[in-house]
Structure formats: C-alpha cells, structure tokens
Design an enzyme around this catalytic site. Structure first.
Site, short mmCIF file in Angstrom:
data_model
loop_
_atom_site.label_atom_id
_atom_site.label_comp_id
_atom_site.label_asym_id
_atom_site.label_seq_id
_atom_site.Cartn_x
_atom_site.Cartn_y
_atom_site.Cartn_z
N ARG A 119 40.94 31.48 -14.57
CA ARG A 119 39.62 30.93 -14.91
C ARG A 119 39.25 31.25 -16.35
NH1 ARG A 119 35.69 32.14 -9.86
NH2 ARG A 119 34.34 30.76 -11.07
N ASP A 310 27.71 24.43 -6.80
CA ASP A 310 28.17 24.95 -5.51
C ASP A 310 27.83 24.02 -4.35
OD1 ASP A 310 29.27 27.15 -6.71
OD2 ASP A 310 27.65 28.52 -6.21
N ARG A 384 33.75 28.09 -0.17
CA ARG A 384 32.89 26.91 -0.07
C ARG A 384 33.66 25.70 0.47
NH1 ARG A 384 28.52 29.12 -1.41
NH2 ARG A 384 28.31 30.51 -3.21
#
Length: 428
Positions: A119, A310, A384
């Site tokens: 990331r 999100d 998620r």
C-alpha cells in the site's frame, strides 16, 4: 476459515460494534496524552496493532477489561522502539504511527503483512521529509518496510489529498506535540474528507485544537492531550452498520433493529440516506441510536464514494439485488485498500450471477440483469469484501461459501455469530 451462507431471512436486534476509526484515533490520542481510559473500544486485529504501537513508543495498554481499556501514555514524547513495529494488516495504524515515529530523534522501523507492504506510503514519507525528518522506504518504492525518525519540530508541508486522508490525520495528531505545529497545504482535492472530521472531533475531545484552512489544515504546536474527565467513549461504527442495514433491507421481512447507531462525524452514516434513496423502509431514532429497517423492493441509484470508500462493497451488493442500475462513481481510491475493492467486488459478484461493469473510477451493477445464485467466492482476505459477500449470500439461491472469513476479525470479530443469532443459515 470458510463460511457457508444459505438463502435465509433475519430478524431481531443487532448491536453494532464500536467504531474502528474512532478507536484507532482514541488509543493513539491516549498514547500522546499522559494516559486515558478508552471506553467501549473496538478490540480487533487492526486496533490491536495500534495498541502495540503505543506500547512500543513507551506507553502501555491494559486490555484486561475490554469494555474500557486503560492507556498509560508517553505524554507527547515517544521513545525509540526496542524492535520493529509490526502493523499487521492495518493501514490506519501504519500511517498514524509513522508520524509518531518522526517525533523521536532516532529511527523506528515499521512493517506489516504482504497486503500492507503493497500500500502507498510515499506522500507521507515525503511530508515527514519536508518537516526535516528522515522517512524512507527500504525498497525505495514508497511502500513498507519504512525507516522513520529525525525529531521533527513542525513546519509546513504540501501533500496530495486524493491518496489517503490518513496522511492528514497522522500529521495533525503528531503536529500538536511539535514545538512549531504543522500547516498542511493540500495539492489536490481531499478524498475521504469525513475521516479527517473524525480526527478533528477526537482531537477536540482530547483538548487539542486543529482546524481547516483555505488551503488545507493547521494544528498549533506545544499542545497537550488531556481528555475531559480522563476518558473517551467510542461511538458505534457506521461502516459495520452498513452490512447490518443491508441485510435488513434485503432479508428481514419482519424487520430488524440496529442499536448503537449514534450520530457522529462518520461519513458512512451516508448509508442511511443511500438506502432511503434506494427505496428501503427504515427509520432512525437518533436520540436513542436505533435504526429499524425491513425487507424492501430496492431500486438502483448513482452514488459517489469519494468521501465514503468503505461503503463501496455494501452498495455493490445492494445494487446486485436491486432493480435497475446502480452506478458507484469517484471510486478509484477504493482500489488502494486491503485489496482492490473495485475489482474484487466486480469479480466476486459476477461469480454469484450479477452483471457488473468495472471502470477505472466506477463500478456499475446491473441489478435488472442479475440473478444471484450460490457459489464459492473469494473474500480476498479483506473484511469488507467478506461481509458484503455474506450479505449477498442471504438472497442468492442455494448456498454461498465465502473463503478466508476469519478476516472479519479486523473490524467486526463477532459478525458471523451475530448473523447466525439473527436467524441466518450459517455453517462453518
């Protein structure tokens, strides 16, 4: 661990877990303070990483009573850690405590798992450098492992706002205890702006003043973290509430009620408006923090997620079960999460029978051309993605198996236990 969800209905009352975003900030703020009690925190894989970082910088976190953890802080003066700080899979931890590392004169090494080491951290490393600190990627690619230190004293930084709002949070939290404070000039539009609002709210609760400016943000130096009454109470998590509301809107013919849904600065409270626009029958008692929702005929809408990344997996699942077309826009930054969530949802919903079109900055779900049917789907080791696919499993014909389901521990450790208690068909 694989979890199989059968086509089934839910009903009853569901308590939302505490907010992950608020818990991260509150634990670190308590670390910057002399100490504090963090009440009703989320104790999960991600937030434990932030707790370990506070320990590493010379504080301590007592989790013997997880309903109210006791933090002894390092009072704005972090020590140099004895060993490498392992942030595991928590991008929030790595970014927030990278700025903490810049406050101490010597060097801190930060790393994480395979996903976290992919990331982007470059803009934050560059910002630390602008403040006179040392901040390097060991592989010189702007990704962890990171080496950070230099004892920054404050100053002005120019930084993009369209990669991660967590960079801004990190600089504001650390900047308050520098001598000169930090002025942040944004070189691009700020994405995920509500997450910085959360930071400003938590800072204020800890007695720290930071504010928006015409060009970005500023925080004065020489401040002390001192929470009122020595404690801070974490609100419910609307990112997690989104899955509960989605399962209610899709699979609760008798209705269900979500508790701990207290209004706050969380951008993901937008899920209430999104469901309302899609035609869901729901009501929100803001004073009591309860949202009641029932199974409804949903219609596709267009939703921009520049401030609510999100929510993309939840909205995509809702779109697959709705009539018409659901278009999710302003989504490119959602590709830089635990996984590329735009591609992940496109791939896995397609396996379930949805018609999905993926663009660089959009995800388009053609609910009118979708017929969800059970399949084995890859959770992508992303909490998620896993929870959104589990919700889809409630309305898919047959059984849906989600792989890697243990990763819900990142934000919602008891998700599948709760789902089963609501009447869903769940097998492990």
């Amino acid at each position: 661990m694989d979890i199989t969800i059968g086509n089934s209905t839910v009903e009853g009352r569901a308590q939302a877990p505490p907010s992950k975003s608020y818990t991260h900030r509150a634990v670190l703020a308590a670390g910057y303070a002399d100490g504090a009690t963090v009440r009703a925190p989320l104790v999960s894989a991600d937030t434990k990483a932030t707790m370990r970082a506070v320990d590493a910088y010379g504080g301590s976190v007592d989790r013997s009573d997880e309903s109210a953890i006791e933090v002894s802080g390092f009072d704005g003066r972090p020590e140099t850690p004895d060993t490498v700080i392992d942030c595991a899979n928590s991008g929030t931890t790595m970014r927030l405590v990278t700025a903490t590392a810049a406050l101490q004169d010597k060097l801190t090494v930060l790393t994480g798992d395979d996903s976290l080491r992919s990331r982007p951290q470059g803009p934050l490393l560059d910002a630390v450098g602008q403040l006179g600190g040392r901040a390097e990627s060991t592989r010189e690619n702007g990704q962890a492992p990171l080496v950070v230190g230099g004892g920054i004293e404050g100053g002005t930084v120019a930084i993009p706002g369209d990669v991660s709002s967590q960079y801004i949070t990190a600089l504001l939290m650390a900047g308050a205890v520098t001598d000169g404070g930090v002025d942040i000039e944004l070189t691009t539009e700020l994405k995920s702006s509500p997450y910085v609002d959360i930071t400003l709210e938590v800072l204020a609760e800890f007695g720290v003043t930071a504010e928006r400016t015409a060009d970005g943000f500023t925080v004065a130096g020489g401040q002390s973290y001192e929470p009122s009454g020595g404690s801070y109470h974490v609100p419910g998590d609307f990112s997690s509430i989104s899955y509960l509301l989605a399962m209610g809107a899709l699979a609760a013919p008798e209705g269900m009620t979500v508790t701990s849904a207290v209004p706050s600065a969380q951008g993901d409270t937008a899920i209430v408006d999104i469901l309302d626009r899609m035609g869901a029958t729901l009501s929100w008692d803001r004073e009591d923090g309860e949202i009641t929702v029932e199974q409804s005929e949903l219609s596709g809408i267009e939703v921009a997620v520049e401030d609510t990344p999100d929510l993309l997996p939840t909205i995509a699942t809702l779109g697959a079960a709705a009539d018409g077309v659901t278009r999710i826009t302003d989504a490119e930054h959602v590709r830089y999460k635990e996984t590329d969530r735009v591609s992940a949802m496109a791939e896995e919903l397609t396996k379930l029978g949805a018609r999905v079109e993926e663009k660089q900055d959009e995800l388009v779900v053609y609910g009118e051309d979708s017929e969800l049917r059970g399949a084995t789907v890859d959770g992508k080791a992303d909490h998620r993605i896993i929870m959104s696919l589990a919700v889809a499993g409630l309305v898919a014909d047959g059984e849906t198996t989600v792989t890697g389901a243990e990763h819900v521990d990142v934000s919602f450790p008891n998700f599948f236990d709760l789902l089963e208690s609501l009447g869903a068909s769940v097998s492990r």
